[in-house]
Design an enzyme around this catalytic site. Sequence first.
Site, PDB file in Angstrom:
ATOM      1  N   ASP A  11       0.563  -5.105   5.557  1.00 65.42           N
ATOM      2  CA  ASP A  11      -0.070  -4.512   4.374  1.00 65.42           C
ATOM      3  C   ASP A  11      -1.600  -4.649   4.370  1.00 65.42           C
ATOM      4  O   ASP A  11      -2.231  -4.432   3.341  1.00 65.42           O
ATOM      5  CB  ASP A  11       0.491  -5.181   3.111  1.00 65.42           C
ATOM      6  CG  ASP A  11       1.889  -4.677   2.780  1.00 65.42           C
ATOM      7  OD1 ASP A  11       2.042  -3.455   2.611  1.00 65.42           O
ATOM      8  OD2 ASP A  11       2.826  -5.495   2.717  1.00 65.42           O
ATOM      9  N   GLU A  67      -7.945  -3.943  -1.225  1.00 61.13           N
ATOM     10  CA  GLU A  67      -8.235  -4.159  -2.649  1.00 61.13           C
ATOM     11  C   GLU A  67      -7.600  -5.444  -3.183  1.00 61.13           C
ATOM     12  O   GLU A  67      -8.166  -6.103  -4.059  1.00 61.13           O
ATOM     13  CB  GLU A  67      -7.680  -2.984  -3.473  1.00 61.13           C
ATOM     14  CG  GLU A  67      -7.770  -3.213  -4.969  1.00 61.13           C
ATOM     15  CD  GLU A  67      -7.180  -2.092  -5.793  1.00 61.13           C
ATOM     16  OE1 GLU A  67      -6.018  -1.730  -5.592  1.00 61.13           O
ATOM     17  OE2 GLU A  67      -7.902  -1.577  -6.647  1.00 61.13           O
ATOM     18  N   ASP A  68      -6.439  -5.791  -2.646  1.00 63.81           N
ATOM     19  CA  ASP A  68      -5.712  -6.929  -3.213  1.00 63.81           C
ATOM     20  C   ASP A  68      -6.305  -8.279  -2.842  1.00 63.81           C
ATOM     21  O   ASP A  68      -5.935  -9.296  -3.416  1.00 63.81           O
ATOM     22  CB  ASP A  68      -4.237  -6.865  -2.768  1.00 63.81           C
ATOM     23  CG  ASP A  68      -3.545  -5.665  -3.371  1.00 63.81           C
ATOM     24  OD1 ASP A  68      -3.807  -5.374  -4.546  1.00 63.81           O
ATOM     25  OD2 ASP A  68      -2.765  -5.007  -2.657  1.00 63.81           O
ATOM     26  N   ARG A 102       1.092 -11.992   2.493  1.00 61.82           N
ATOM     27  CA  ARG A 102      -0.181 -11.279   2.473  1.00 61.82           C
ATOM     28  C   ARG A 102      -1.388 -12.217   2.410  1.00 61.82           C
ATOM     29  O   ARG A 102      -2.522 -11.762   2.547  1.00 61.82           O
ATOM     30  CB  ARG A 102      -0.209 -10.271   1.312  1.00 61.82           C
ATOM     31  CG  ARG A 102       0.828  -9.156   1.453  1.00 61.82           C
ATOM     32  CD  ARG A 102       0.484  -7.938   0.610  1.00 61.82           C
ATOM     33  NE  ARG A 102      -0.845  -7.454   0.934  1.00 61.82           N
ATOM     34  CZ  ARG A 102      -1.521  -6.577   0.193  1.00 61.82           C
ATOM     35  NH1 ARG A 102      -0.966  -6.104  -0.900  1.00 61.82           N
ATOM     36  NH2 ARG A 102      -2.728  -6.184   0.542  1.00 61.82           N
ATOM     37  N   ARG A 120       2.783 -10.138  -9.335  1.00 56.66           N
ATOM     38  CA  ARG A 120       1.865 -10.682  -8.320  1.00 56.66           C
ATOM     39  C   ARG A 120       0.794 -11.608  -8.895  1.00 56.66           C
ATOM     40  O   ARG A 120       0.249 -12.439  -8.175  1.00 56.66           O
ATOM     41  CB  ARG A 120       1.187  -9.532  -7.576  1.00 56.66           C
ATOM     42  CG  ARG A 120       2.143  -8.606  -6.841  1.00 56.66           C
ATOM     43  CD  ARG A 120       2.714  -9.275  -5.608  1.00 56.66           C
ATOM     44  NE  ARG A 120       3.683  -8.429  -4.911  1.00 56.66           N
ATOM     45  CZ  ARG A 120       3.364  -7.542  -3.989  1.00 56.66           C
ATOM     46  NH1 ARG A 120       2.110  -7.356  -3.656  1.00 56.66           N
ATOM     47  NH2 ARG A 120       4.309  -6.838  -3.393  1.00 56.66           N
ATOM     48  N   HIS A 131       1.355  -3.091  -9.745  1.00 58.87           N
ATOM     49  CA  HIS A 131       0.093  -3.692 -10.206  1.00 58.87           C
ATOM     50  C   HIS A 131      -0.403  -2.982 -11.464  1.00 58.87           C
ATOM     51  O   HIS A 131      -0.015  -1.843 -11.734  1.00 58.87           O
ATOM     52  CB  HIS A 131      -0.994  -3.498  -9.136  1.00 58.87           C
ATOM     53  CG  HIS A 131      -0.818  -4.333  -7.899  1.00 58.87           C
ATOM     54  ND1 HIS A 131      -0.829  -3.791  -6.640  1.00 58.87           N
ATOM     55  CD2 HIS A 131      -0.656  -5.671  -7.736  1.00 58.87           C
ATOM     56  CE1 HIS A 131      -0.681  -4.770  -5.741  1.00 58.87           C
ATOM     57  NE2 HIS A 131      -0.570  -5.911  -6.382  1.00 58.87           N
ATOM     58  N   CYS A 135      -6.259   1.119  -3.486  1.00 56.01           N
ATOM     59  CA  CYS A 135      -5.877  -0.060  -2.672  1.00 56.01           C
ATOM     60  C   CYS A 135      -6.588  -0.141  -1.340  1.00 56.01           C
ATOM     61  O   CYS A 135      -6.679  -1.222  -0.763  1.00 56.01           O
ATOM     62  CB  CYS A 135      -4.393  -0.018  -2.353  1.00 56.01           C
ATOM     63  SG  CYS A 135      -3.373   0.522  -3.688  1.00 56.01           S
TER      64      CYS A 135
END
Length: 253
Positions: free
Chosen positions: A60, A65-66, A85, A130, A160, A247
Site C-alpha cells: 500500500d 497520504e496516510d 503499513r 484506523r 477514512h 491518498c
Amino acid sequence: MPTALTRAISPAMPRCELTHLDREAIDVDLAAAQLAAYEEALAGLGFTIRQLEAQPHLPDSVFVEDTAVVLEEVAIITRPGTPARRPETISVAEALAGVRPLAHITAPATVDGGDVLRIGTRLFVGRSGRTNDAGLRQLHDLVEPLGYRVTAVPVDGCLHLKSGVTQVAWNTLLLNPRWVPTTAFAGCHLVEVDPREPLGANALLAAGSVLYAASCPETAERLRAEGIDVRLLDISEISKAEGGVTCCSLLIA
Ligand code: CIR
C-alpha cells in the site's frame, strides 16, 4: 514552488489491505500509468513532483497520504492503524526531514493521514477503524500549541474520513452524508455526492483545481455547477485498493 511527494507503485500492490471491498485483480502496469497521469496533472497545476522509490514489499506504499500530516510548521509522521503499513513511514520521514521539523505519533496511538482533513486552522480528524482516541489526543497535543483546533468526526461505513468528505473550494466540502455527519461541518458550504456514487467524496484540491475520479461523472457535474475546475482522472486500479485521489500524494506548499 509547491511540491507533491508521491511514491512509485509497489509490485506487491495486488496484496493491498482491504476493508470494505472484495479483492479484484490489480493491473500493476496500469496502476503505474494512472499514477503517472496523476503526477502529470499535479505538475500541470504547478507542483514539482518528488517521487519516492517503490517499496517492493509494502503493497500500500503508494498511499503516502496516510504516513504524514504536513503543516506549515511541522510534519507529523503518523503511526498507521494497520501494522503492515507502519514501515512505510520510515522513508517518508527521511524525505520530509529536510522540509519540516518532524514530530511523531507514538504507540499506542494510531493515526492514518487519510483521517485528517485540514481546513485552514481546523483539523477534522476521523474516528475510524484506523485512527484511535490516543491518536486524536496526540494530534491535538501536537497542533493545538501551533494554533490549530482539532475536531473529532465519527466515520461509519468507509475507510477514512477523507473517503467521506474532502475540501473542493474555499469553505466548500464534498461529502457523502451516509458515511460522515453533515453536522460536524456547520458553517461550511456542503455539496453532497450523487447517491449512485458513494465513493465520490474523495477529491484533491490542488492550486485551486480539483483532481477527481472519472468513475463519478454525476458528482463531477455537481462540482462543475459550483464553478469548480474539475480535472478527471482514471484511477480504476487505485480504487480497487480502496485508494482515491487524495491518498497518492502529500502536498507541500
Ligand atoms: C489501506 O487499506 O490502507 C489501503 N489499501 C488504502 C489506503 C487508502 N488511503 C487513503 O484513503 N488515504
